[in-house]
Each structure stands twice: as structure tokens, then as C-alpha cells.
Motif scaffolding. Structure first.
Motif, PDB file in Angstrom:
ATOM      1  N   GLY A  64      27.264  25.089  65.454  1.00 15.47           N
ATOM      2  CA  GLY A  64      27.735  24.068  64.527  1.00 15.47           C
ATOM      3  C   GLY A  64      28.285  24.630  63.239  1.00 15.47           C
ATOM      4  O   GLY A  64      28.652  23.886  62.333  1.00 15.47           O
ATOM      5  N   LEU A  65      28.368  25.937  63.126  1.00 16.34           N
ATOM      6  CA  LEU A  65      28.948  26.569  61.940  1.00 16.34           C
ATOM      7  C   LEU A  65      30.387  26.970  62.222  1.00 16.34           C
ATOM      8  O   LEU A  65      30.785  27.150  63.368  1.00 16.34           O
ATOM      9  CB  LEU A  65      28.151  27.818  61.564  1.00 16.34           C
ATOM     10  N   SER A  83      27.114  21.487  54.260  1.00 16.02           N
ATOM     11  CA  SER A  83      25.839  21.354  53.561  1.00 16.02           C
ATOM     12  C   SER A  83      24.729  21.818  54.495  1.00 16.02           C
ATOM     13  O   SER A  83      24.955  22.023  55.688  1.00 16.02           O
ATOM     14  CB  SER A  83      25.599  19.896  53.133  1.00 16.02           C
ATOM     15  N   ALA A  84      23.538  21.952  53.963  1.00 13.88           N
ATOM     16  CA  ALA A  84      22.421  22.452  54.761  1.00 13.88           C
ATOM     17  C   ALA A  84      22.046  21.508  55.897  1.00 13.88           C
ATOM     18  O   ALA A  84      21.468  21.931  56.888  1.00 13.88           O
ATOM     19  CB  ALA A  84      21.215  22.700  53.871  1.00 13.88           C
ATOM     20  N   SER A  85      22.375  20.232  55.768  1.00 10.69           N
ATOM     21  CA  SER A  85      21.975  19.271  56.796  1.00 10.69           C
ATOM     22  C   SER A  85      23.125  18.825  57.701  1.00 10.69           C
ATOM     23  O   SER A  85      22.919  17.994  58.577  1.00 10.69           O
ATOM     24  CB  SER A  85      21.346  18.038  56.137  1.00 10.69           C
ATOM     25  N   HIS A  86      24.315  19.354  57.494  1.00  9.02           N
ATOM     26  CA  HIS A  86      25.465  18.965  58.309  1.00  9.02           C
ATOM     27  C   HIS A  86      26.041  20.182  59.037  1.00  9.02           C
ATOM     28  O   HIS A  86      26.045  21.282  58.507  1.00  9.02           O
ATOM     29  CB  HIS A  86      26.564  18.338  57.445  1.00  9.02           C
TER      30      HIS A  86
END
Length: 103
Positions: A64-65, A83-86
């Protein structure tokens, strides 16, 4: 187009390694359809990738990165995450004539 059926995930210009004890593999020939000569190979868990510039490739990672890697070695130059959650589940990428990367 590079697809999972035509090469290993995340590989650019994949070619089989040389037989043991015979030295490095010979340079890969140019693709007859495009004239593109592979510059290197690397392994990664990729959904998609897109060359950017001379020695860079943007990779939509299965995690997902988005990463920007050296096209010759696969070394991560930059990791992009909003962001850390997306996470970004990229399935295609392209460059525009003005130098933008669309994911």
C-alpha cells in the motif's frame, strides 16, 4: 507492458541469471517492439511500476506504499505515504508530458 505473466513482480527487463561458474549474464538485448534496453533488475512486491526519468522507477507496492527506487538496483530512494493510517493501492501509473506522475 509489464505484466505479472511476462516478468517477476517488480522486475525491469528480467533475464535469467547466468549458469553457475560462467561469470555474469550477458547484457540483455533491446526489446524489438520498443527498442528499450534493460538497465538492471531487482525484486520487490509490486502491483505496478512506471519508469520516471533516467534511473528512477515509481513502484506501487503491494503493502500500500508508493516507493521511488533506483531502476538499476531497486534501492528505495523515497517512500510516499499520505498519512500513517492511509495506504495507496495503486493499480496503474503514468507520466504526463509536463513531468507529473499520475497514480
Amino acid at each position: 507492458a509489464l505484466t505479472s505473466s511476462s516478468a517477476r513482480p517488480g522486475s525491469l527487463g528480467y533475464r535469467a541469471p547466468s549458469p553457475a561458474g560462467r561469470g555474469p549474464a550477458s547484457p540483455a538485448p533491446a526489446n524489438p517492439a520498443t527498442g528499450i534496453v534493460p538497465k538492471g533488475t531487482f525484486s520487490c512486491e509490486a502491483r505496478c511500476l512506471c519508469p520516471a526519468g533516467r534511473d528512477l522507477v515509481w513502484v506501487g507496492e503491494r503493502s500500500g506504499l508508493l516507493t521511488v527506487r533506483c531502476a538499476r538496483t531497486g534501492k528505495v530512494k523515497q517512500t510516499l505515504q499520505p498519512s500513517a493510517s492511509h495506504y495507496i493501492f495503486a493499480t496503474s501509473m503514468t507520466t504526463t508530458p509536463i513531468g507529473e506522475m499520475w497514480v
